[in-house]
Design a protein around this motif. Structure first.
Motif, PDB file in Angstrom:
ATOM      1  N   ARG A 162       0.826  -1.210   0.000  1.00 21.86           N
ATOM      2  CA  ARG A 162       0.000   0.000   0.000  1.00 21.86           C
ATOM      3  C   ARG A 162       0.861   1.260   0.000  1.00 21.86           C
ATOM      4  NH1 ARG A 162      -4.600   0.084   4.122  1.00 21.86           N
ATOM      5  NH2 ARG A 162      -5.371   1.618   2.646  1.00 21.86           N
ATOM      6  N   LEU A 163       1.973   1.226   0.729  1.00 21.73           N
ATOM      7  CA  LEU A 163       2.892   2.362   0.757  1.00 21.73           C
ATOM      8  C   LEU A 163       3.480   2.583  -0.640  1.00 21.73           C
ATOM      9  CD1 LEU A 163       5.547   2.967   3.478  1.00 21.73           C
ATOM     10  CD2 LEU A 163       6.037   3.367   1.095  1.00 21.73           C
ATOM     11  N   GLU A 164       3.949   1.510  -1.276  1.00 21.78           N
ATOM     12  CA  GLU A 164       4.538   1.635  -2.608  1.00 21.78           C
ATOM     13  C   GLU A 164       3.516   2.106  -3.643  1.00 21.78           C
ATOM     14  OE1 GLU A 164       6.628  -1.869  -3.878  1.00 21.78           O
ATOM     15  OE2 GLU A 164       8.205  -1.601  -2.378  1.00 21.78           O
ATOM     16  N   GLU A 165       2.264   1.725  -3.469  1.00 19.24           N
ATOM     17  CA  GLU A 165       1.204   2.130  -4.405  1.00 19.24           C
ATOM     18  C   GLU A 165       0.666   3.524  -4.100  1.00 19.24           C
ATOM     19  OE1 GLU A 165       0.117   0.479  -7.165  1.00 19.24           O
ATOM     20  OE2 GLU A 165       1.838  -0.808  -6.737  1.00 19.24           O
ATOM     21  N   GLY A 166       1.081   4.118  -2.989  1.00 20.33           N
ATOM     22  CA  GLY A 166       0.609   5.442  -2.620  1.00 20.33           C
ATOM     23  C   GLY A 166      -0.747   5.441  -1.952  1.00 20.33           C
ATOM     24  N   GLU A 167      -1.203   4.287  -1.535  1.00 22.42           N
ATOM     25  CA  GLU A 167      -2.510   4.169  -0.884  1.00 22.42           C
ATOM     26  C   GLU A 167      -2.439   4.386   0.622  1.00 22.42           C
ATOM     27  OE1 GLU A 167      -4.462   0.542  -1.947  1.00 22.42           O
ATOM     28  OE2 GLU A 167      -4.214   0.915  -4.091  1.00 22.42           O
ATOM     29  N   GLN A 168      -1.243   4.417   1.161  1.00 20.59           N
ATOM     30  CA  GLN A 168      -1.072   4.590   2.601  1.00 20.59           C
ATOM     31  C   GLN A 168       0.181   5.414   2.839  1.00 20.59           C
ATOM     32  OE1 GLN A 168      -1.376   0.939   4.796  1.00 20.59           O
ATOM     33  NE2 GLN A 168      -0.103   1.685   6.462  1.00 20.59           N
ATOM     34  N   ALA A 169       0.079   6.371   3.726  1.00 20.75           N
ATOM     35  CA  ALA A 169       1.248   7.168   4.106  1.00 20.75           C
ATOM     36  C   ALA A 169       2.029   6.414   5.180  1.00 20.75           C
ATOM     37  CB  ALA A 169       0.810   8.528   4.640  1.00 20.75           C
ATOM     38  N   PRO A 170       3.340   6.404   5.074  1.00 17.13           N
ATOM     39  CA  PRO A 170       4.138   5.689   6.072  1.00 17.13           C
ATOM     40  C   PRO A 170       4.238   6.468   7.374  1.00 17.13           C
ATOM     41  CG  PRO A 170       5.583   6.772   4.538  1.00 17.13           C
ATOM     42  CD  PRO A 170       4.174   7.004   4.042  1.00 17.13           C
ATOM     43  N   THR A 171       4.316   5.750   8.471  1.00 16.33           N
ATOM     44  CA  THR A 171       4.602   6.389   9.755  1.00 16.33           C
ATOM     45  C   THR A 171       6.112   6.609   9.838  1.00 16.33           C
ATOM     46  OG1 THR A 171       4.949   4.303  10.921  1.00 16.33           O
ATOM     47  CG2 THR A 171       2.677   5.172  10.863  1.00 16.33           C
ATOM     48  N   VAL A 172       6.531   7.424  10.765  1.00 14.69           N
ATOM     49  CA  VAL A 172       7.963   7.654  10.974  1.00 14.69           C
ATOM     50  C   VAL A 172       8.633   6.331  11.342  1.00 14.69           C
ATOM     51  CG1 VAL A 172       9.667   8.828  12.418  1.00 14.69           C
ATOM     52  CG2 VAL A 172       7.663  10.069  11.600  1.00 14.69           C
ATOM     53  N   ASP A 173       7.984   5.542  12.180  1.00 16.27           N
ATOM     54  CA  ASP A 173       8.547   4.254  12.581  1.00 16.27           C
ATOM     55  C   ASP A 173       8.722   3.335  11.374  1.00 16.27           C
ATOM     56  OD1 ASP A 173       9.426   2.330  14.625  1.00 16.27           O
ATOM     57  OD2 ASP A 173       7.578   1.263  14.094  1.00 16.27           O
ATOM     58  N   THR A 174       7.732   3.287  10.501  1.00 17.88           N
ATOM     59  CA  THR A 174       7.824   2.453   9.305  1.00 17.88           C
ATOM     60  C   THR A 174       8.964   2.917   8.412  1.00 17.88           C
ATOM     61  OG1 THR A 174       5.469   1.904   9.349  1.00 17.88           O
ATOM     62  CG2 THR A 174       6.598   1.667   7.236  1.00 17.88           C
ATOM     63  N   LEU A 175       9.107   4.219   8.234  1.00 22.41           N
ATOM     64  CA  LEU A 175      10.219   4.746   7.427  1.00 22.41           C
ATOM     65  C   LEU A 175      11.559   4.343   8.020  1.00 22.41           C
ATOM     66  CD1 LEU A 175       9.056   8.342   6.466  1.00 22.41           C
ATOM     67  CD2 LEU A 175       9.363   6.375   4.947  1.00 22.41           C
ATOM     68  N   ARG A 176      11.690   4.442   9.330  1.00 21.41           N
ATOM     69  CA  ARG A 176      12.942   4.056   9.992  1.00 21.41           C
ATOM     70  C   ARG A 176      13.236   2.579   9.778  1.00 21.41           C
ATOM     71  NH1 ARG A 176      11.762   7.336  15.482  1.00 21.41           N
ATOM     72  NH2 ARG A 176      12.550   9.351  14.787  1.00 21.41           N
ATOM     73  N   ARG A 177      12.231   1.743   9.933  1.00 24.36           N
ATOM     74  CA  ARG A 177      12.421   0.296   9.760  1.00 24.36           C
ATOM     75  C   ARG A 177      12.816  -0.044   8.324  1.00 24.36           C
ATOM     76  NH1 ARG A 177       9.237  -3.206  13.556  1.00 24.36           N
ATOM     77  NH2 ARG A 177       8.588  -1.837  15.241  1.00 24.36           N
ATOM     78  N   LEU A 178      12.141   0.575   7.361  1.00 31.25           N
ATOM     79  CA  LEU A 178      12.458   0.312   5.957  1.00 31.25           C
ATOM     80  C   LEU A 178      13.868   0.786   5.613  1.00 31.25           C
ATOM     81  CD1 LEU A 178       9.039   1.269   4.349  1.00 31.25           C
ATOM     82  CD2 LEU A 178      10.029  -1.032   4.496  1.00 31.25           C
ATOM     83  N   ALA A 179      14.217   1.979   6.066  1.00 33.85           N
ATOM     84  CA  ALA A 179      15.560   2.510   5.788  1.00 33.85           C
ATOM     85  C   ALA A 179      16.629   1.607   6.387  1.00 33.85           C
ATOM     86  CB  ALA A 179      15.683   3.934   6.324  1.00 33.85           C
ATOM     87  N   LYS A 180      16.406   1.148   7.591  1.00 36.15           N
ATOM     88  CA  LYS A 180      17.374   0.256   8.244  1.00 36.15           C
ATOM     89  C   LYS A 180      17.501  -1.043   7.453  1.00 36.15           C
ATOM     90  CE  LYS A 180      18.547  -1.925  12.617  1.00 36.15           C
ATOM     91  NZ  LYS A 180      18.163  -2.131  14.009  1.00 36.15           N
ATOM     92  N   ALA A 181      16.384  -1.608   7.033  1.00 34.67           N
ATOM     93  CA  ALA A 181      16.401  -2.860   6.272  1.00 34.67           C
ATOM     94  C   ALA A 181      17.076  -2.672   4.909  1.00 34.67           C
ATOM     95  CB  ALA A 181      14.979  -3.385   6.100  1.00 34.67           C
ATOM     96  N   LEU A 182      16.916  -1.488   4.327  1.00 34.49           N
ATOM     97  CA  LEU A 182      17.529  -1.191   3.028  1.00 34.49           C
ATOM     98  C   LEU A 182      18.970  -0.706   3.168  1.00 34.49           C
ATOM     99  CD1 LEU A 182      14.465   0.608   1.419  1.00 34.49           C
ATOM    100  CD2 LEU A 182      15.444  -1.587   0.670  1.00 34.49           C
ATOM    101  N   LYS A 183      19.394  -0.461   4.410  1.00 27.28           N
ATOM    102  CA  LYS A 183      20.747   0.006   4.718  1.00 27.28           C
ATOM    103  C   LYS A 183      21.038   1.362   4.078  1.00 27.28           C
ATOM    104  CE  LYS A 183      22.261  -4.649   5.409  1.00 27.28           C
ATOM    105  NZ  LYS A 183      22.954  -5.811   4.942  1.00 27.28           N
ATOM    106  N   ILE A 184      20.061   2.264   4.267  1.00 23.24           N
ATOM    107  CA  ILE A 184      20.201   3.639   3.768  1.00 23.24           C
ATOM    108  C   ILE A 184      19.716   4.595   4.855  1.00 23.24           C
ATOM    109  CG2 ILE A 184      19.932   3.049   1.326  1.00 23.24           C
ATOM    110  CD1 ILE A 184      16.982   3.988   1.561  1.00 23.24           C
ATOM    111  N   PRO A 185      20.149   5.860   4.812  1.00 20.81           N
ATOM    112  CA  PRO A 185      19.616   6.841   5.748  1.00 20.81           C
ATOM    113  C   PRO A 185      18.137   7.123   5.428  1.00 20.81           C
ATOM    114  CG  PRO A 185      21.577   7.687   4.622  1.00 20.81           C
ATOM    115  CD  PRO A 185      21.189   6.401   3.959  1.00 20.81           C
ATOM    116  N   VAL A 186      17.347   7.424   6.444  1.00 20.80           N
ATOM    117  CA  VAL A 186      15.929   7.740   6.249  1.00 20.80           C
ATOM    118  C   VAL A 186      15.760   8.859   5.224  1.00 20.80           C
ATOM    119  CG1 VAL A 186      13.820   8.570   7.362  1.00 20.80           C
ATOM    120  CG2 VAL A 186      15.282   6.950   8.555  1.00 20.80           C
TER     121      VAL A 186
END
Length: 64
Positions: A35-59
């Protein structure tokens, strides 16, 4: 699709990860990630942090 969602998808694909693999590593729901990738849901700050960490990139890379 939102810009953040586009960036998440681009980084996920760049890392060679499926949605399921990224969701599992980031500890977010696969449907949430879809849903986030499709633009149907806005990410929370926590979700952004988790995704960035998993992708090994800065938020900030997801917000540029």
């Amino acid at each position: 699709m939102s810009q953040v969602g586009q960036r998440v998808r681009a980084w996920r694909e760049k890392r060679g990860l499926s949605q399921s693999a990224l969701a599992r590593t980031a500890k977010v729901g696969r449907v949430t990630l879809w849903r986030l990738e499709e633009g149907e849901q806005a990410p929370t700050v926590d979700t952004l942090r988790r995704l960035a960490k998993a992708l090994k990139i800065p938020v900030g890379k997801l917000l540029e």
